[in-house]
Design an enzyme around this catalytic site. Structure first.
Site, PDB file in Angstrom:
ATOM      1  CG  ASN A 141      41.870  45.640  48.689  1.00  0.00           C
ATOM      2  OD1 ASN A 141      42.413  45.074  49.634  1.00  0.00           O
ATOM      3  ND2 ASN A 141      40.563  45.629  48.494  1.00  0.00           N
ATOM      4  CE  LYS A 149      39.709  42.695  46.671  1.00  0.00           C
ATOM      5  NZ  LYS A 149      38.562  42.381  45.853  1.00  0.00           N
ATOM      6  CG  HIS A 167      36.488  46.330  49.902  1.00  0.00           C
ATOM      7  ND1 HIS A 167      35.831  45.178  49.537  1.00  0.00           N
ATOM      8  CD2 HIS A 167      37.265  46.678  48.849  1.00  0.00           C
ATOM      9  CE1 HIS A 167      36.204  44.844  48.315  1.00  0.00           C
ATOM     10  NE2 HIS A 167      37.072  45.740  47.871  1.00  0.00           N
ATOM     11  CD  GLU A 219      36.230  41.683  48.575  1.00  0.00           C
ATOM     12  OE1 GLU A 219      37.257  41.793  49.287  1.00  0.00           O
ATOM     13  OE2 GLU A 219      36.265  41.643  47.327  1.00  0.00           O
ATOM     14  CD  GLU A 226      36.714  48.852  45.122  1.00  0.00           C
ATOM     15  OE1 GLU A 226      37.777  48.667  44.519  1.00  0.00           O
ATOM     16  OE2 GLU A 226      36.363  48.182  46.105  1.00  0.00           O
ATOM     17  N   GLY A 260      36.481  41.587  40.987  1.00  0.00           N
ATOM     18  CA  GLY A 260      36.957  40.214  40.846  1.00  0.00           C
ATOM     19  C   GLY A 260      36.272  39.405  39.757  1.00  0.00           C
ATOM     20  CB  SER A 284      37.568  43.827  36.666  1.00  0.00           C
ATOM     21  OG  SER A 284      36.963  42.755  37.375  1.00  0.00           O
TER      22      SER A 284
HETATM   23  P1  PGA Z   1      39.529  43.565  41.706  1.00  0.00           P
HETATM   24  O1  PGA Z   1      39.186  44.109  43.172  1.00  0.00           O
HETATM   25  O2  PGA Z   1      40.525  44.513  41.097  1.00  0.00           O
HETATM   26  O3  PGA Z   1      40.120  42.199  41.930  1.00  0.00           O
HETATM   27  O4  PGA Z   1      38.254  43.527  40.929  1.00  0.00           O
HETATM   28  C1  PGA Z   1      39.058  45.481  43.422  1.00  0.00           C
HETATM   29  C2  PGA Z   1      38.708  45.715  44.885  1.00  0.00           C
HETATM   30  O5  PGA Z   1      37.880  44.978  45.433  1.00  0.00           O
HETATM   31  O6  PGA Z   1      39.257  46.631  45.529  1.00  0.00           O
END
Ligand code: PGA
Length: 257
Positions: free
Chosen positions: A9, A11, A94, A96, A166, A172, A213
């Site tokens: 992803n 983003k 997601h 976000e 998630e 992140g 992560s």
């Molecule tokens: P990350 O994000 O691997 O940077 O923690 C995962 C995601 O939000 O899909």
């Protein structure tokens, strides 16, 4: 056996040009690892170029969102059919998008149906905040999200989609869930809820990713968990060598390399 699926992803990172460069950097290393489904999810504007860059390989491309209406006066939105022109997958719900763009469980459900209607494979995200976890509400929260997301879907539709657990506190932050916690929610909550809503066969068919992560260092342990069928990778998917290692570790963890 469920085929593991590792999706990057990206983003809001990488222009179309940069995205193609990143894919080219990984392509020779990724193409031989056919035992793992590998998917890139760039921004909308990079999707067409990235999908051309992977043409003739079995590498997949996904979008990070779509709108549920088929066409019309929805300034700034992208329809399922438009996504389908270039993609096989689409990330839906997601955290976000839920947090910054006001996506609701109801909207997520509509987007999943719209995606399935045009033949896209949705990657449906669920997960709890740190606060909910600390209050011991992870199970009920994630369960409710799964129930709402799948409302009105047939068993066949559910079996074809991908769930992504998630935990928001792990995204992140560098603080991934422990392999045991990932397994507990992927198997004990997400898959268990699907078994309860549908049946065992449907639950056993659904692929459930862990995201938050994921890194070259923790991928093997997390992907070794029986109910974790791959990952949704953010930060580490922007670095060619990291993503390649994560895909390799997944194949190794599943005894496929
Ligand atoms: P990350 O994000 O691997 O940077 O923690 C995962 C995601 O939000 O899909």
């Amino acid at each position: 056996m469920r085929k593991p699926i590792m999706a990057g992803n990206w983003k809001m990172n990488k222009t179309a040009h940069e995205g193609v460069e990143l894919v080219r950097e990984m392509m020779d290393d990724l193409t031989p690892i056919a035992s793992v489904e590998r998917v890139f999810c760039p921004t909308f504007l990079a999707v067409p170029d990235v999908s051309r860059a992977v043409e003739g390989t079995d590498l997949g491309v996904g979008a990070q969102n779509l709108y549920f209406e088929a066409s019309g006066a929805y300034t700034g939105e992208v329809s399922p059919e438009m996504v389908r022109e270039f993609c096989d997958y689409v990330i839906i719900g997601h955290s976000e998008r839920r947090e910054y763009f006001g996506e609701t469980d109801k909207g997520v459900n509509r987007k999943i149906k719209a995606a399935l209607d045009v033949g896209l494979t949705p990657i449906v995200c669920v997960g709890e905040t740190r606060e909910l976890r600390e209050q011991g509400k992870t199970e009920s929260w994630v369960r409710d999200q799964v129930v709402a997301a799948l409302d009105g879907l047939t068993a066949e539709q559910v079996a074809s989609l991908i769930m992504a657990y998630e935990p928001i506190w792990a995204i992140g932050t560098g603080l991934a869930a422990t392999p045991a916690d990932a397994e507990e929610v992927c198997g004990g909550v997400v898959r268990a809820t699907i078994a309860e809503l549908y049946d065992r066969a449907t639950a056993d068919a659904v692929r459930i990713q862990y995201g938050g992560s994921v890194s070259p260092a923790n991928a093997y342990e997390i992907m070794s968990q029986p109910n974790v069928d791959g990952g949704l990778v953010g930060g580490a998917s922007l670095k060619a060598s990291d993503f390649v290692t994560i895909v390799r570790e997944t194949a190794r963890a599943k005894g496929l390399s």
